[in-house]
Design a protein around this motif. Structure first.
Motif, PDB file in Angstrom:
ATOM      1  N   VAL A 107       0.659  -1.152  -0.138  1.00  0.00           N
ATOM      2  CA  VAL A 107      -0.117  -0.069  -0.088  1.00  0.00           C
ATOM      3  C   VAL A 107       0.962   1.235  -0.093  1.00  0.00           C
ATOM      4  O   VAL A 107       1.712   1.548   0.963  1.00  0.00           O
ATOM      5  N   VAL A 108       0.829   2.152  -0.909  1.00  0.00           N
ATOM      6  CA  VAL A 108       1.764   3.386  -1.364  1.00  0.00           C
ATOM      7  C   VAL A 108       1.708   4.060   0.075  1.00  0.00           C
ATOM      8  O   VAL A 108       2.751   4.482   0.169  1.00  0.00           O
ATOM      9  N   ASN A 109       0.510   4.519   0.133  1.00  0.00           N
ATOM     10  CA  ASN A 109       0.680   5.549   1.308  1.00  0.00           C
ATOM     11  C   ASN A 109       1.210   5.192   2.439  1.00  0.00           C
ATOM     12  O   ASN A 109       1.732   5.842   3.368  1.00  0.00           O
ATOM     13  N   GLN A 110       0.944   4.002   2.994  1.00  0.00           N
ATOM     14  CA  GLN A 110       1.606   3.269   4.205  1.00  0.00           C
ATOM     15  C   GLN A 110       2.990   3.500   4.228  1.00  0.00           C
ATOM     16  O   GLN A 110       3.632   3.581   5.313  1.00  0.00           O
ATOM     17  N   LEU A 144       5.338   3.212  -9.283  1.00  0.00           N
ATOM     18  CA  LEU A 144       3.798   3.125  -9.372  1.00  0.00           C
ATOM     19  C   LEU A 144       3.229   4.187  -9.616  1.00  0.00           C
ATOM     20  O   LEU A 144       1.992   4.161 -10.219  1.00  0.00           O
ATOM     21  N   GLN A 145       3.587   5.512  -9.537  1.00  0.00           N
ATOM     22  CA  GLN A 145       2.875   6.503  -9.870  1.00  0.00           C
ATOM     23  C   GLN A 145       2.490   6.634 -11.537  1.00  0.00           C
ATOM     24  O   GLN A 145       3.324   6.348 -12.186  1.00  0.00           O
ATOM     25  N   PHE A 146       1.030   6.815 -11.671  1.00  0.00           N
ATOM     26  CA  PHE A 146       0.511   7.014 -13.040  1.00  0.00           C
ATOM     27  C   PHE A 146       1.266   8.124 -13.861  1.00  0.00           C
ATOM     28  O   PHE A 146       1.463   9.197 -13.171  1.00  0.00           O
ATOM     29  N   ARG A 147       1.641   7.755 -15.017  1.00  0.00           N
ATOM     30  CA  ARG A 147       2.440   8.753 -15.943  1.00  0.00           C
ATOM     31  C   ARG A 147       1.777   9.051 -17.134  1.00  0.00           C
ATOM     32  O   ARG A 147       2.088  10.211 -17.756  1.00  0.00           O
ATOM     33  N   GLY A 153      -0.132  11.395 -12.399  1.00  0.00           N
ATOM     34  CA  GLY A 153       0.533  12.095 -11.289  1.00  0.00           C
ATOM     35  C   GLY A 153       0.051  11.400  -9.911  1.00  0.00           C
ATOM     36  O   GLY A 153       0.317  11.688  -8.901  1.00  0.00           O
ATOM     37  N   ALA A 154      -1.217  10.538 -10.247  1.00  0.00           N
ATOM     38  CA  ALA A 154      -1.932  10.041  -8.946  1.00  0.00           C
ATOM     39  C   ALA A 154      -1.098   8.745  -8.646  1.00  0.00           C
ATOM     40  O   ALA A 154      -0.168   8.151  -9.328  1.00  0.00           O
ATOM     41  N   PHE A 155      -1.141   8.194  -7.327  1.00  0.00           N
ATOM     42  CA  PHE A 155      -0.857   6.906  -6.921  1.00  0.00           C
ATOM     43  C   PHE A 155      -1.865   5.866  -6.805  1.00  0.00           C
ATOM     44  O   PHE A 155      -3.075   6.263  -6.294  1.00  0.00           O
ATOM     45  N   PRO A 156      -1.650   4.513  -7.455  1.00  0.00           N
ATOM     46  CA  PRO A 156      -2.538   3.514  -6.968  1.00  0.00           C
ATOM     47  C   PRO A 156      -2.990   3.339  -5.593  1.00  0.00           C
ATOM     48  O   PRO A 156      -1.881   3.482  -4.799  1.00  0.00           O
TER      49      PRO A 156
END
Length: 231
Positions: A107-110, A144-147, A153-156
């Motif tokens: 989990v990216v934000n964690q 993992l950041q959307f390009r 610019g968002a993260f899954p």
């Protein structure tokens, strides 16, 4: 304190704000106001595991993830930095040592919040930080950041799910900026800028009644039909 439910998720941000204020001229009372919130966190800590037992969910029996652990632990390090209270230091070391065993590593934000906790610890103790560890997980997140597309610019949410939740996008911003400050690697700053541009362009809508924040987006750029006021 009286305006928020006594839960680690709610008080952690208040503690951090008061600690920032305590460093300013005339901010002496801020530390005093943060103290009962910190004492509340200590009462929530399991003396055996170091985990904050009230941090598992918004209500009993509803687990919403372990992001609360990192948020509260970071708040405790920032309180120790301005207070120098060794009791807080001991409790926060125990909480920090417990984090690697409870973080959801997909989990990216964690993961980014865990890195932020390590940075706060390094700053509070005036100790060097393991830059190899920062780069290992930092580069993992950047990959993992959307390009491209509507979600550029968002993260899954995680490696197993690509829904984009607004609150978790916001939680990624501060760690990215701090990683840039610590590592002097421009890729983290550029990532934070891309993320901020995505939030501004796609998640915030200005209406006659004020700005609204979207709950999130699906990878195809479809909005999740839930909006709330930005206060």
């Amino acid at each position: 304190w009286y305006a928020c439910i006594p839960h680690v998720l709610n008080v952690a941000g208040v503690i951090r704000g008061l600690c920032y204020r305590a460093k300013d001229k005339g901010g002496e009372q801020a530390l005093h106001r943060a103290t009962p919130l910190v004492e509340f966190l200590l009462k929530c800590q399991d003396p055996t595991t170091g985990l904050l037992t009230e941090g598992w969910g918004d209500i009993p029996y509803k687990k919403t993830g372990l992001i609360h652990q990192t948020m509260a632990t970071t708040a405790l390090w920032e309180y120790f930095e301005v207070s120098g209270d060794n009791k807080i230091k001991r409790a926060t070391e125990k909480a920090t040592n417990a984090l690697p065993n409870c973080i959801s590593w997909n989990v990216v934000n964690q993961v980014l919040r865990f890195i932020e906790t390590l940075i706060s610890r390094s700053k509070a103790l005036a100790e060097p930080i393991d830059l190899k560890l920062i780069h290992k997980w930092g580069k993992w997140a950047l990959n993992l950041q959307f390009r491209e597309g509507e979600v550029k610019g968002a993260f899954p949410q995680s490696t197993s799910g690509e829904v984009i939740y607004s609150c978790y996008q916001g939680k990624c911003l501060a760690p990215l900026v701090k990683m840039w400050q610590i590592c002097k690697d421009e890729s983290y700053l550029k990532s934070a800028i891309r993320l901020a541009e995505f939030i501004e362009k796609h998640l915030i809508v200005i209406t006659d009644s004020g700005p609204l924040l979207s709950c999130g987006l699906c990878p195809e750029g479809i909005y999740i039909p839930l909006w709330q006021k930005v206060y």
